[in-house]
Design a protein around this motif. Structure first.
Motif, mmCIF file in Angstrom:
data_model
loop_
_atom_site.group_PDB
_atom_site.id
_atom_site.type_symbol
_atom_site.label_atom_id
_atom_site.label_comp_id
_atom_site.label_asym_id
_atom_site.label_seq_id
_atom_site.Cartn_x
_atom_site.Cartn_y
_atom_site.Cartn_z
ATOM 1 N N ILE A 188 0.849 -1.189 0.000
ATOM 2 C CA ILE A 188 0.000 0.000 0.000
ATOM 3 C C ILE A 188 0.886 1.242 0.000
ATOM 4 O O ILE A 188 1.747 1.393 0.874
ATOM 5 N N ARG A 189 0.670 2.125 -0.968
ATOM 6 C CA ARG A 189 1.525 3.298 -1.109
ATOM 7 C C ARG A 189 0.705 4.584 -1.084
ATOM 8 O O ARG A 189 -0.487 4.590 -1.395
ATOM 9 N N ALA A 190 1.378 5.652 -0.723
ATOM 10 C CA ALA A 190 0.716 6.951 -0.567
ATOM 11 C C ALA A 190 0.420 7.580 -1.922
ATOM 12 O O ALA A 190 1.305 7.670 -2.775
ATOM 13 N N PRO A 191 -0.815 8.076 -2.114
ATOM 14 C CA PRO A 191 -1.160 8.743 -3.373
ATOM 15 C C PRO A 191 -0.832 10.239 -3.359
ATOM 16 O O PRO A 191 -0.909 10.907 -4.382
ATOM 17 N N ILE A 193 0.975 13.608 -0.466
ATOM 18 C CA ILE A 193 1.713 13.905 0.749
ATOM 19 C C ILE A 193 0.745 14.396 1.820
ATOM 20 O O ILE A 193 -0.360 14.836 1.515
ATOM 21 N N GLY A 194 1.147 14.306 3.081
ATOM 22 C CA GLY A 194 0.296 14.785 4.163
ATOM 23 C C GLY A 194 0.330 13.883 5.385
ATOM 24 O O GLY A 194 1.057 12.884 5.428
ATOM 25 N N LEU A 195 -0.458 14.219 6.369
ATOM 26 C CA LEU A 195 -0.542 13.470 7.622
ATOM 27 C C LEU A 195 -1.154 12.099 7.387
ATOM 28 O O LEU A 195 -2.166 11.964 6.687
ATOM 29 N N ILE A 196 -0.537 11.075 7.998
ATOM 30 C CA ILE A 196 -0.994 9.694 7.822
ATOM 31 C C ILE A 196 -1.858 9.275 9.015
ATOM 32 O O ILE A 196 -1.449 9.406 10.176
ATOM 33 N N THR A 197 -3.056 8.757 8.708
ATOM 34 C CA THR A 197 -3.959 8.261 9.749
ATOM 35 C C THR A 197 -4.407 6.848 9.389
ATOM 36 O O THR A 197 -5.271 6.672 8.517
ATOM 37 N N PRO A 198 -3.844 5.816 9.993
ATOM 38 C CA PRO A 198 -4.296 4.446 9.715
ATOM 39 C C PRO A 198 -5.757 4.264 10.132
ATOM 40 O O PRO A 198 -6.191 4.781 11.163
ATOM 41 N N LEU A 199 -6.516 3.533 9.339
ATOM 42 C CA LEU A 199 -7.925 3.277 9.622
ATOM 43 C C LEU A 199 -8.175 1.831 10.022
ATOM 44 O O LEU A 199 -9.291 1.473 10.405
ATOM 45 N N VAL A 200 -7.148 0.987 9.929
ATOM 46 C CA VAL A 200 -7.224 -0.406 10.355
ATOM 47 C C VAL A 200 -5.967 -0.728 11.146
ATOM 48 O O VAL A 200 -4.955 -0.036 11.038
ATOM 49 N N LEU A 212 -8.208 1.688 4.212
ATOM 50 C CA LEU A 212 -7.069 1.229 4.994
ATOM 51 C C LEU A 212 -6.403 2.352 5.776
ATOM 52 O O LEU A 212 -6.046 2.192 6.945
ATOM 53 N N VAL A 213 -6.197 3.465 5.110
ATOM 54 C CA VAL A 213 -5.425 4.549 5.708
ATOM 55 C C VAL A 213 -5.811 5.851 5.012
ATOM 56 O O VAL A 213 -6.219 5.845 3.839
ATOM 57 N N ARG A 214 -5.687 6.956 5.735
ATOM 58 C CA ARG A 214 -5.955 8.270 5.153
ATOM 59 C C ARG A 214 -4.660 9.063 5.113
ATOM 60 O O ARG A 214 -3.929 9.122 6.109
ATOM 61 N N VAL A 215 -4.363 9.651 3.966
ATOM 62 C CA VAL A 215 -3.216 10.549 3.818
ATOM 63 C C VAL A 215 -3.779 11.928 3.500
ATOM 64 O O VAL A 215 -4.434 12.098 2.464
ATOM 65 N N ALA A 216 -3.560 12.891 4.402
ATOM 66 C CA ALA A 216 -4.222 14.196 4.300
ATOM 67 C C ALA A 216 -5.727 13.922 4.293
ATOM 68 O O ALA A 216 -6.242 13.360 5.248
ATOM 69 N N ASP A 217 -6.438 14.264 3.231
ATOM 70 C CA ASP A 217 -7.881 14.016 3.155
ATOM 71 C C ASP A 217 -8.227 12.899 2.184
ATOM 72 O O ASP A 217 -9.398 12.713 1.833
ATOM 73 N N VAL A 218 -7.221 12.145 1.740
ATOM 74 C CA VAL A 218 -7.441 11.099 0.737
ATOM 75 C C VAL A 218 -7.438 9.727 1.399
ATOM 76 O O VAL A 218 -6.460 9.358 2.067
ATOM 77 N N GLU A 219 -8.513 8.969 1.213
ATOM 78 C CA GLU A 219 -8.570 7.607 1.735
ATOM 79 C C GLU A 219 -7.928 6.635 0.739
ATOM 80 O O GLU A 219 -8.180 6.717 -0.458
ATOM 81 N N VAL A 220 -7.106 5.755 1.266
ATOM 82 C CA VAL A 220 -6.486 4.709 0.454
ATOM 83 C C VAL A 220 -7.227 3.417 0.744
ATOM 84 O O VAL A 220 -7.336 3.002 1.904
ATOM 85 N N ARG A 221 -7.750 2.788 -0.292
ATOM 86 C CA ARG A 221 -8.564 1.590 -0.120
ATOM 87 C C ARG A 221 -7.815 0.331 -0.569
ATOM 88 O O ARG A 221 -6.895 0.402 -1.376
ATOM 89 N N ALA A 222 -8.234 -0.790 -0.033
ATOM 90 C CA ALA A 222 -7.568 -2.064 -0.322
ATOM 91 C C ALA A 222 -7.798 -2.477 -1.771
ATOM 92 O O ALA A 222 -8.949 -2.606 -2.190
#
Length: 289
Positions: A188-191, A193-200, A212-222
């Protein structure tokens, strides 16, 4: 008569000192193996480690003060001889915040192992750090950057020790190792830059499309289903696109509870292989000088 004290907590058996640069999962496997073999070892790390497989990494001691991996406990220590020696006397593996290896000025090592997996040639003279310098992964040339290099690429030569002048590990393939038939998708890679907030949490099982995780305001999905084998710490700031955030393992979908737990909390087969190679290098130094 057997010694009643477990060998994994002995102060030391051999008169050799090893400093490992890095305390991520591969570096930890090395420190774990050397410690259990009775070799005095300490780790150095950055103040904010980017470790993904945190449950099998001594770098977690920086956040928690102490952290145990498979029965061996690491302790965050101030960079003083007294604190390092006190931790060693207690059967612990010291971890100091020292990315430049300044500790060597006050605690000289016989062997330095660069386990940062930088994948680029060093800009400093590593071979001046200790009588024996070992490096993991590509871009380290034997005789130029180190005395020995260890192969970290999965395959037939994983764990091979290169010692001939001019030899080096295989080039970076930019392709993650295959686990359960998956390679690129499992990392899983960042799309952005910004603050990282794991969601799992590490150890969770996720389905395709789960957040899975939020970077700034962008959610990264599995991109696939699997077990969350690793995830960076909350509060980190991602400084580049493509930064590694986490690791999914599709094998976890077909495993029972205990097997799934081991995927997250046990040193991997790859890491154990590399640790054995590092032990070979240290023993070679001890027997040949």
């Amino acid at each position: 008569m057997m010694n009643e004290k477990p060998y994994s907590t002995r102060r030391k058996t051999f008169d050799v000192r090893v400093v490992i640069r890095g305390a991520g999962d591969l570096a930890t496997a090395i420190g774990h193996r050397l410690h259990k073999a009775g070799i005095t070892v300490i780790h150095t790390e950055t103040a904010a480690p980017t470790t993904v497989r945190r449950l099998v990494s001594f770098s977690s001691a920086i956040q928690h003060g102490m952290f145990t991996v498979e029965g061996v406990t690491a302790k965050l220590c101030p960079m003083t001889v007294e604190d390092v020696e006190a931790a060693l006397d207690d059967g612990l593996v010291p971890v100091v915040i020292d990315p430049t290896l300044a500790i060597l000025a006050i605690w000289p090592a016989d062997v330095v192992i660069d386990a940062t997996i930088a994948k680029k040639a060093p800009t400093v003279d590593l071979m001046s750090y200790a009588p024996m310098v070992v490096a993991l992964g590509p871009c380290f040339v034997v005789g130029k950057h180190c005395h020995a290099a260890i192969e970290t690429c999965r395959g037939h030569d994983l764990g091979r020790v290169y010692t001939t002048h001019g030899e080096e590990a295989l080039e970076n393939t930019h392709t993650p190792g295959d686990l359960g038939g998956e390679s690129h998708r499992r990392v899983i890679r960042a799309p952005c830059i910004g603050l990282i907030t794991p969601l799992v949490s590490i150890g969770s099982t996720v389905r395709t499309g789960d957040a899975l995780v939020r970077v700034a305001d962008v959610e990264v999905r599995a991109p696939m289903g699997g077990l969350v084998r690793g995830m960076v710490s909350e509060g980190m700031v991602c400084s580049r696109v493509g930064f590694k955030l986490g690791d999914l393992d599709p094998r976890g979908l077909s495993m029972g509870g205990e097997e799934k737990r081991k995927l997250c909390t046990h040193i991997s087969d790859k890491a154990r292989n590399i640790a054995g190679a590092a032990l070979e290098c240290v023993v070679t130094y001890m027997t040949t000088g």
